[in-house]
Design a protein around this motif. Structure first.
Motif, short mmCIF file in Angstrom:
data_model
loop_
_atom_site.label_atom_id
_atom_site.label_comp_id
_atom_site.label_asym_id
_atom_site.label_seq_id
_atom_site.Cartn_x
_atom_site.Cartn_y
_atom_site.Cartn_z
N GLN A 77 0.82 -1.22 0.00
CA GLN A 77 0.00 0.00 0.00
C GLN A 77 0.85 1.27 0.00
OE1 GLN A 77 -2.48 -0.67 3.44
NE2 GLN A 77 -3.98 -1.82 2.25
N GLY A 78 2.18 1.10 0.04
CA GLY A 78 3.08 2.24 -0.01
C GLY A 78 3.25 2.96 1.32
N GLU A 79 2.81 2.36 2.43
CA GLU A 79 2.94 3.00 3.74
C GLU A 79 4.36 2.94 4.28
OE1 GLU A 79 0.05 1.40 6.46
OE2 GLU A 79 -1.58 1.66 5.03
N ILE A 80 5.11 1.92 3.85
CA ILE A 80 6.52 1.82 4.25
C ILE A 80 7.35 1.57 3.00
CG2 ILE A 80 6.08 1.01 6.61
CD1 ILE A 80 6.62 -1.84 5.69
N ASP A 81 8.60 1.97 3.04
CA ASP A 81 9.45 1.75 1.88
C ASP A 81 10.16 0.40 1.99
OD1 ASP A 81 11.60 2.08 3.64
OD2 ASP A 81 12.09 4.10 2.93
N ARG A 82 10.88 0.05 0.95
CA ARG A 82 11.54 -1.25 0.88
C ARG A 82 12.54 -1.45 2.02
NH1 ARG A 82 12.00 -5.12 -2.65
NH2 ARG A 82 10.99 -3.97 -4.32
N THR A 83 13.29 -0.42 2.37
CA THR A 83 14.28 -0.54 3.43
C THR A 83 13.62 -0.85 4.77
OG1 THR A 83 15.66 1.06 2.26
CG2 THR A 83 16.22 0.62 4.56
N GLU A 84 12.53 -0.13 5.10
CA GLU A 84 11.80 -0.40 6.34
C GLU A 84 11.24 -1.82 6.34
OE1 GLU A 84 9.27 2.99 8.27
OE2 GLU A 84 9.23 3.23 6.08
N PHE A 85 10.67 -2.21 5.21
CA PHE A 85 10.10 -3.55 5.09
C PHE A 85 11.17 -4.61 5.34
CE2 PHE A 85 9.12 -7.18 2.24
CZ PHE A 85 7.98 -7.65 2.89
N GLN A 86 12.31 -4.46 4.69
CA GLN A 86 13.38 -5.44 4.84
C GLN A 86 13.94 -5.45 6.26
OE1 GLN A 86 15.94 -4.23 1.61
NE2 GLN A 86 15.06 -5.77 0.22
N THR A 87 14.04 -4.30 6.88
CA THR A 87 14.55 -4.22 8.25
C THR A 87 13.61 -4.95 9.21
OG1 THR A 87 15.59 -2.09 7.78
CG2 THR A 87 15.21 -2.63 10.10
N MET A 88 12.31 -4.71 9.09
CA MET A 88 11.35 -5.35 9.98
C MET A 88 11.22 -6.85 9.70
SD MET A 88 8.50 -2.42 10.68
CE MET A 88 8.35 -1.66 9.08
N MET A 89 11.32 -7.24 8.44
CA MET A 89 11.26 -8.66 8.10
C MET A 89 12.51 -9.38 8.61
SD MET A 89 8.44 -9.61 6.76
CE MET A 89 8.76 -11.12 5.89
N ALA A 90 13.63 -8.67 8.68
CA ALA A 90 14.86 -9.28 9.19
C ALA A 90 14.70 -9.69 10.66
CB ALA A 90 16.03 -8.31 9.03
N ILE A 91 13.91 -8.95 11.41
CA ILE A 91 13.65 -9.32 12.81
C ILE A 91 12.94 -10.67 12.86
CG2 ILE A 91 12.37 -8.69 14.90
CD1 ILE A 91 12.80 -5.72 14.00
N HIS A 92 11.94 -10.84 12.01
CA HIS A 92 11.22 -12.12 11.96
C HIS A 92 12.15 -13.24 11.50
CE1 HIS A 92 7.18 -10.70 12.85
NE2 HIS A 92 7.40 -9.67 12.05
N ALA A 93 12.99 -12.93 10.53
CA ALA A 93 13.92 -13.94 10.03
C ALA A 93 14.88 -14.40 11.12
CB ALA A 93 14.69 -13.39 8.83
N ARG A 94 15.38 -13.46 11.93
CA ARG A 94 16.29 -13.82 13.01
C ARG A 94 15.60 -14.72 14.04
NH1 ARG A 94 18.26 -8.63 11.99
NH2 ARG A 94 16.97 -7.63 13.57
N GLU A 95 14.34 -14.43 14.37
CA GLU A 95 13.60 -15.28 15.30
C GLU A 95 13.43 -16.69 14.73
OE1 GLU A 95 9.88 -13.44 16.31
OE2 GLU A 95 10.85 -11.77 17.35
N LEU A 96 13.12 -16.77 13.45
CA LEU A 96 12.95 -18.06 12.80
C LEU A 96 14.26 -18.83 12.77
CD1 LEU A 96 11.04 -19.95 11.27
CD2 LEU A 96 11.64 -18.72 9.18
N ILE A 97 15.34 -18.17 12.46
CA ILE A 97 16.65 -18.81 12.43
C ILE A 97 17.04 -19.31 13.82
CG2 ILE A 97 19.13 -18.38 12.09
CD1 ILE A 97 18.24 -16.56 9.69
N ALA A 98 16.71 -18.53 14.85
CA ALA A 98 17.00 -18.96 16.23
C ALA A 98 16.25 -20.25 16.56
CB ALA A 98 16.64 -17.86 17.22
#
Length: 160
Positions: free
Chosen positions: A14-35
């Protein structure tokens, strides 16, 4: 509460966040999953037992319900506002992810669907959530497109 990957993707589209914000926040989820993956790798027996317990819980649920009904409930819960387990259910709409992957029997936070009862345009589901023995009865309703919709949840995990 951190937004779920589903919510982040929607905000990005919807354009509320840019790609960098999206990737940063998704990285948090990825780290939890990797843990969690590393934890399973460290203790393969516990991971195997978790898979067996979750598979047994799903089989028991499938005796009275179809896989479509179970997945439909998981999707509705994943889209609910403030549902505490939404971050674990965000990809429930993907049919290639086995149903047992969404159940957490031996890990915290605990999540298990105990029953699903269809009553016209309402679906009543019983879940155990956050800890073993903490049960909720959740009434899901169908919207104008006949999709299941969960109620809003308070911060404590109870339907509002």
């Amino acid at each position: 509460m951190l937004e779920t990957p589903r919510q982040l993707a929607l905000r990005f589209e919807q354009g509320e966040i840019d790609r960098t914000e999206f990737q940063t926040m998704m990285a948090i989820h990825a780290r939890e999953l990797i843990a969690e993956i590393e934890e399973d790798h460290q203790n393969p027996l516990a991971a195997w037992l978790e898979t067996r317990r979750a598979t047994a819980a799903v089989k028991k649920l499938l005796k009275k319900n179809t896989a479509f009904q179970v997945r439909e409930v998981l999707i509705a819960l994943s889209e609910a506002d403030d549902f505490p387990m939404a971050k674990y259910l965000w990809n429930a709409s993907h049919p290639d992810v086995p149903l047992h992957c969404f159940f957490r029997i031996g890990k915290q936070p605990y999540f298990k669907i105990l029953s699903i009862n269809q009553k016209g345009d309402h679906v009543e589901t019983q879940v155990e959530i956050l800890e073993k023995g903490h049960r909720l009865s959740i009434l899901l309703t169908r919207d104008s497109r006949w999709r299941l919709v969960a109620p809003s949840f308070s911060k404590g995990g109870e339907p509002a």
